[in-house]
Design an enzyme around this catalytic site. Structure first.
Site, mmCIF file in Angstrom:
data_model
loop_
_atom_site.group_PDB
_atom_site.id
_atom_site.type_symbol
_atom_site.label_atom_id
_atom_site.label_comp_id
_atom_site.label_asym_id
_atom_site.label_seq_id
_atom_site.Cartn_x
_atom_site.Cartn_y
_atom_site.Cartn_z
ATOM 1 N N SER A 144 34.004 4.909 -5.424
ATOM 2 C CA SER A 144 34.292 4.936 -6.833
ATOM 3 C C SER A 144 33.171 4.601 -7.753
ATOM 4 C CB SER A 144 35.133 3.825 -7.045
ATOM 5 O OG SER A 144 35.500 3.416 -8.572
ATOM 6 N N TYR A 157 38.880 -4.836 -5.574
ATOM 7 C CA TYR A 157 38.954 -3.147 -5.155
ATOM 8 C C TYR A 157 37.512 -2.667 -5.369
ATOM 9 C CZ TYR A 157 39.346 1.530 -6.382
ATOM 10 O OH TYR A 157 39.221 3.113 -6.372
HETATM 11 N N1 LIG Z 1 42.038 7.972 -9.804
HETATM 12 C C1 LIG Z 1 40.900 7.446 -10.132
HETATM 13 O O1 LIG Z 1 40.576 7.164 -11.233
HETATM 14 C C2 LIG Z 1 40.131 6.894 -9.053
HETATM 15 C C3 LIG Z 1 38.889 6.628 -9.198
HETATM 16 C C4 LIG Z 1 37.813 6.243 -8.362
HETATM 17 C C5 LIG Z 1 38.112 6.333 -7.163
HETATM 18 N N2 LIG Z 1 39.509 6.621 -6.659
HETATM 19 C C6 LIG Z 1 39.663 6.845 -5.228
HETATM 20 O O2 LIG Z 1 40.332 7.989 -4.905
HETATM 21 C C7 LIG Z 1 41.076 7.861 -3.706
HETATM 22 C C8 LIG Z 1 42.527 8.954 -3.943
HETATM 23 O O3 LIG Z 1 43.091 8.066 -5.112
HETATM 24 P P1 LIG Z 1 44.081 9.013 -6.007
HETATM 25 O O4 LIG Z 1 43.218 8.675 -7.358
HETATM 26 O O5 LIG Z 1 44.125 10.403 -5.691
HETATM 27 O O6 LIG Z 1 45.474 8.218 -6.054
HETATM 28 P P2 LIG Z 1 46.901 8.713 -5.695
HETATM 29 O O7 LIG Z 1 47.558 9.458 -6.276
HETATM 30 O O8 LIG Z 1 47.483 7.110 -5.778
HETATM 31 O O9 LIG Z 1 46.577 8.823 -4.044
HETATM 32 C C9 LIG Z 1 46.444 7.655 -3.182
HETATM 33 C C10 LIG Z 1 46.822 8.417 -1.729
HETATM 34 O O10 LIG Z 1 46.773 7.239 -0.950
HETATM 35 C C11 LIG Z 1 47.833 7.316 -0.043
HETATM 36 N N3 LIG Z 1 48.268 5.772 0.529
HETATM 37 C C12 LIG Z 1 48.270 4.698 -0.181
HETATM 38 N N4 LIG Z 1 48.721 3.762 0.649
HETATM 39 C C13 LIG Z 1 48.598 4.155 1.725
HETATM 40 C C14 LIG Z 1 48.857 3.648 3.272
HETATM 41 N N5 LIG Z 1 48.949 2.403 3.406
HETATM 42 N N6 LIG Z 1 48.660 4.517 4.262
HETATM 43 C C15 LIG Z 1 48.346 5.748 4.039
HETATM 44 N N7 LIG Z 1 48.264 6.436 2.822
HETATM 45 C C16 LIG Z 1 48.403 5.669 1.812
HETATM 46 C C17 LIG Z 1 49.154 7.462 -0.856
HETATM 47 O O11 LIG Z 1 49.896 8.295 -0.141
HETATM 48 P P3 LIG Z 1 51.425 7.481 0.158
HETATM 49 O O12 LIG Z 1 52.074 6.449 -1.076
HETATM 50 O O13 LIG Z 1 52.236 8.690 0.292
HETATM 51 O O14 LIG Z 1 51.238 6.665 1.252
HETATM 52 C C18 LIG Z 1 48.184 8.717 -1.776
HETATM 53 O O15 LIG Z 1 48.619 9.877 -1.080
HETATM 54 C C19 LIG Z 1 41.469 6.313 -3.449
HETATM 55 O O16 LIG Z 1 40.537 6.045 -2.516
HETATM 56 C C20 LIG Z 1 41.030 5.789 -4.776
HETATM 57 O O17 LIG Z 1 40.585 4.475 -4.858
HETATM 58 C C21 LIG Z 1 40.340 6.894 -7.511
#
Ligand SMILES: NC(=O)c1ccc[n+]([C@@H]2O[C@H](COP(=O)([O-])OP(=O)(O)OC[C@H]3O[C@@H](n4cnc5c(N)ncnc54)[C@H](OP(=O)(O)O)[C@@H]3O)[C@@H](O)[C@H]2O)c1
Length: 261
Positions: A144, A157
């Protein structure tokens, strides 16, 4: 279709929504067999059908909570038993908790660290060993822009994502002599389920600068295929990440705190 990845097998964690689902779609479009991992089986199943109908590649789903201590090992053993060798590991599953750390729920915080740090590291350890043996492979680790400075209200985080950044960049050096790539992707604000899960209403700044998950996934995969050590998604985020180390960490923490409220 990217000839580098045609016929390869890609494992994507956190594939049930957001960036993970877009990594899966784009890797399938490049001709990869994709293995989708997350907890929500019905979401994985819907994506499996969508990808198969559009790209006619093999799609496997594994509904699994990666926070469980033995989950990475079970996943690795399950794929081995199926005779599946993973060529591309997308370490994407992760979530954040928004709010003052001293008031946070410890069980949720611990589970977050188990997923964002421990499971990511364990999966990398298991699959990297096989890739080194085969002298081929690609690992993408999703960190991130929070990794570049202390971030009040996302304290644990953002620190976990600093770990991912430093771990991935060190790994890049270790693995390249074996023909294996490790690339860290640092997204900034991206429109996914992330903010709902974190419990934050997006600020005006966040809404203004938010990128789409498809664009962020594309940037990450391009950098991974070029075997870059790190990529920050988007020019605004890249400028902030380049500026951060030039300032004192407390100064940057103050700026981050203002941006998060
Ligand atoms: N969106 C942003 O602004 C942002 C910014 C910087 C970094 N990120 C990073 O990007 C990555 C993807 O996040 P996203 O933005 O796409 O968010 P998201 O839509 O909430 O996706 C998160 C994914 O992680 C899975 N997950 C959560 N807990 C889990 C567990 N215990 N076991 C297995 N899978 C799990 C969720 O699926 P289930 O709930 O079905 O398990 C979902 O598929 C993350 O590492 C996040 O920290 C996001």
């Amino acid at each position: 279709m990217n000839p580098l990845l045609r016929g390869k097998t890609a494992l994507i964690t956190g594939a049930s929504s957001g960036m993970g689902a877009d990594f899966a779609r784009q890797l399938a479009a490049m001709g990869c067999r994709v293995i989708l991992v997350a907890r929500r089986a019905e979401k994985l199943q819907a994506l499996r059908i969508e990808i198969f109908e559009r790209h006619a590649v093999k799609v496997d789903t594994v509904a699994m909570d990666l926070c469980a201590a033995d989950a990475p090992r079970r996943l690795f053993d399950q794929l081995k038993a199926q005779g599946l060798a993973v060529d591309v590991l997308i370490n994407n599953a992760g979530y954040a908790l928004y709010g003052e750390f001293a008031r946070s729920n410890w069980e949720r915080c611990r589970a977050m660290l188990d997923l964002d740090v421990v499971a990511l590291t364990h999966l990398t350890r298991l699959f990297a060993a096989d890739m080194v043996q085969r002298k081929s492979g690609w690992i993408l680790l999703v960190a991130s822009t929070g990794a570049f400075q202390p971030t009040p209200l996302y304290a644990a985080y953002a620190a976990a994502k600093s770990y991912v950044l430093y771990f991935g960049e060190a790994l890049h050096h270790e693995l390249r002599q074996h023909g294996v790539g490790a690339t860290v992707l640092c997204p900034g604000v991206t429109r996914t389920e992330f903010f709902d899960v974190a419990g934050q209403e997006m600020t005006a700044f966040q809404r203004l600068t938010a990128m789409t998950s498809a664009d962020v996934a594309r940037i990450g995969l391009r950098a991974m295929l070029r075997k870059r050590s790190c990529v920050v998604a988007g020019p605004v985020n890249a400028a902030i990440a380049a500026f951060a180390p030039l300032m004192s960490r407390q100064f940057m923490a103050g700026i981050a705190a203002r941006m998060m409220r």
